[in-house]
Design an enzyme around this catalytic site. Structure first.
Site, PDB file in Angstrom:
ATOM      1  N   CYS A 114       0.820  -1.229   0.000  1.00 21.92           N
ATOM      2  CA  CYS A 114       0.000   0.000   0.000  1.00 21.92           C
ATOM      3  C   CYS A 114       0.846   1.267   0.000  1.00 21.92           C
ATOM      4  O   CYS A 114       0.322   2.351  -0.235  1.00 21.92           O
ATOM      5  CB  CYS A 114      -0.938   0.008   1.187  1.00 21.92           C
ATOM      6  SG  CYS A 114      -1.930  -1.478   1.290  1.00 21.92           S
ATOM      7  N   HIS A 238      -3.279   6.928   2.486  1.00 24.36           N
ATOM      8  CA  HIS A 238      -3.752   5.643   1.979  1.00 24.36           C
ATOM      9  C   HIS A 238      -5.155   5.391   2.542  1.00 24.36           C
ATOM     10  O   HIS A 238      -5.400   5.585   3.735  1.00 24.36           O
ATOM     11  CB  HIS A 238      -2.778   4.549   2.397  1.00 24.36           C
ATOM     12  CG  HIS A 238      -3.280   3.178   2.117  1.00 24.36           C
ATOM     13  ND1 HIS A 238      -3.843   2.825   0.907  1.00 24.36           N
ATOM     14  CD2 HIS A 238      -3.328   2.062   2.896  1.00 24.36           C
ATOM     15  CE1 HIS A 238      -4.213   1.567   0.966  1.00 24.36           C
ATOM     16  NE2 HIS A 238      -3.911   1.078   2.147  1.00 24.36           N
ATOM     17  N   ASN A 268     -10.220  -0.185  -0.183  1.00 26.31           N
ATOM     18  CA  ASN A 268      -8.763  -0.082  -0.091  1.00 26.31           C
ATOM     19  C   ASN A 268      -8.152  -0.630  -1.388  1.00 26.31           C
ATOM     20  O   ASN A 268      -8.204  -1.830  -1.625  1.00 26.31           O
ATOM     21  CB  ASN A 268      -8.315  -0.895   1.136  1.00 26.31           C
ATOM     22  CG  ASN A 268      -6.813  -0.964   1.292  1.00 26.31           C
ATOM     23  OD1 ASN A 268      -6.051  -0.584   0.398  1.00 26.31           O
ATOM     24  ND2 ASN A 268      -6.380  -1.462   2.433  1.00 26.31           N
TER      25      ASN A 268
END
Ligand code: UT7
Length: 316
Positions: A114, A238, A268
């Site tokens: 990520c 993020h 996500n």
């Protein structure tokens, strides 16, 4: 220090929209649980035949077109991803082929989960900085993921969290522009993605890591530039979980309106989440020349990455 300014952005989302209610018909979950625990309401999955390479190319082409540059101006191409279509060729090489980027430039994928987009920016800037005699001062950095391919759709603790997508940005290496980057890692198995999937995660451990790493990395890049949060126009984190961002806002006693959120619509998307968010802000006319922004990523590895940079141009 060499500056790195944001020139333009692009984005691409796949065609299959999956709501929390859709998932609640597949596993023992509910819209209420997902929304209150994560802030996620829906996500996009690649439809049959849709590939992450197509999305990466689309996002990259859009960023290039909006930059006003030509393919020949790009001095390196880096793609952050943990779910590329092929282990080789890299997604970056396939983008190079489709956009007609030059052959005598570095082109590669970076896997920092990520944090992949921020790591990609760091790698791209480093590569351009080492090619001092090359007049091509522009980098194309992409973040893209096809996580639905790596998910166990019977595991409610992970399958409700992730989505697919791609974002891209073009940066210019400039002599004096303000820029700071903070990259780090702590080798740990709290999130694992075996080569063929599925993603596994100790959610609570990653949550604890994230609420520590996010404000720490933001603090590090602010300290390096001598600024405070008040000097930032946007903080683009993020998009793993709305509550992680809320924790950070509270800890830093910051203005929540500066922290962009879009996990409600995309879930996500790992390395894609920050460039997708930047692209949304730009498309909404809310990312304008001269703005100073921070981007902070955290996730599998465990890794983290933060940066403070300017949008090219001067403020109106
Ligand atoms: O992008 C990489 C970075 N990743 C992250 O930052 C993720 C960080 N972690 C998180 O965001 C949160 O830990 C999660 C959203 C993954 C989980 O939220 P939580 O508040 O930590 O829940 P939990 O894992 O502690 O689970 C609480 C309960 C459990 O039931 P019991 O043991 O209390 O009876 C779970 O079995 O919720 C249950 N549960 C669910 N219930 C309904 C877990 N997943 C679900 C679900 N639907 N999808």
């Amino acid at each position: 220090m060499k500056g790195f300014e944001l020139i333009s952005t692009g984005g691409a989302l796949p065609g299959r929209l999956v709501t929390n209610d859709d998932l609640s018909r597949m596993v023992d979950t509910s819209d209420e649980w997902i929304t209150t625990r994560t802030g996620i309401r829906q996500r996009h999955f690649c439809a049959e035949g849709e590939t992450i390479t197509d999305l990466a190319v689309k996002a990259a082409r859009q960023a290039l077109e909006r930059s006003g540059l030509s393919a020949a101006d790009i001095g390196c191409c880096v793609c952050g991803t943990l779910s590329s279509q092929y282990a080789s060729p890299s997604t970056a090489c396939l983008v190079q082929r489709d956009l007609g980027l030059a052959e005598d430039i570095p082109v590669l994928d970076v896997n920092a989960a990520c944090s992949g987009f921020i790591y990609g920016v760091g790698v791209a800037r480093g590569l351009l900085a080492t090619r001092e005699n090359d007049p091509r001062r522009y980098a194309l950095v992409i973040g893209c993921e096809h996580l639905s391919r790596l998910m166990d759709m019977t595991d409610r603790s992970t399958c409700v969290l992730f989505g697919d997508g791609a974002g891209a940005a073009i940066f210019e290496l400039t002599g004096d522009a303000e820029f700071a980057i903070d990259l780090g890692a702590r080798g740990d198995m709290a999130i694992t993605t075996p080569a063929g999937g599925p993603i596994g995660m100790d959610g609570r451990a990653v949550f604890r890591f994230a609420v520590d790493a996010l404000p720490r990395s933001l603090g590090a890049v602010l300290a390096a530039t001598g600024h405070t949060i008040d000097d930032l126009d946007w903080v683009v984190c993020h998009q793993a979980n709305s509550r992680i961002i809320d924790h950070c806002v509270k800890k830093l006693q910051a203005d929540p309106d500066k922290f962009y959120k879009n996990m409600d619509r995309h879930g996500n998307t790992s390395a894609a989440s920050i460039p997708v968010a930047l692209n949304e802000l730009a498309e909404q006319g809310r990312l304008t020349p001269g703005m100073r922004i921070a981007c902070i990523g955290f996730g599998g590895g465990l890794t983290w990455g933060g940066m403070v940079l300017k949008v090219k141009g001067s403020k109106a």
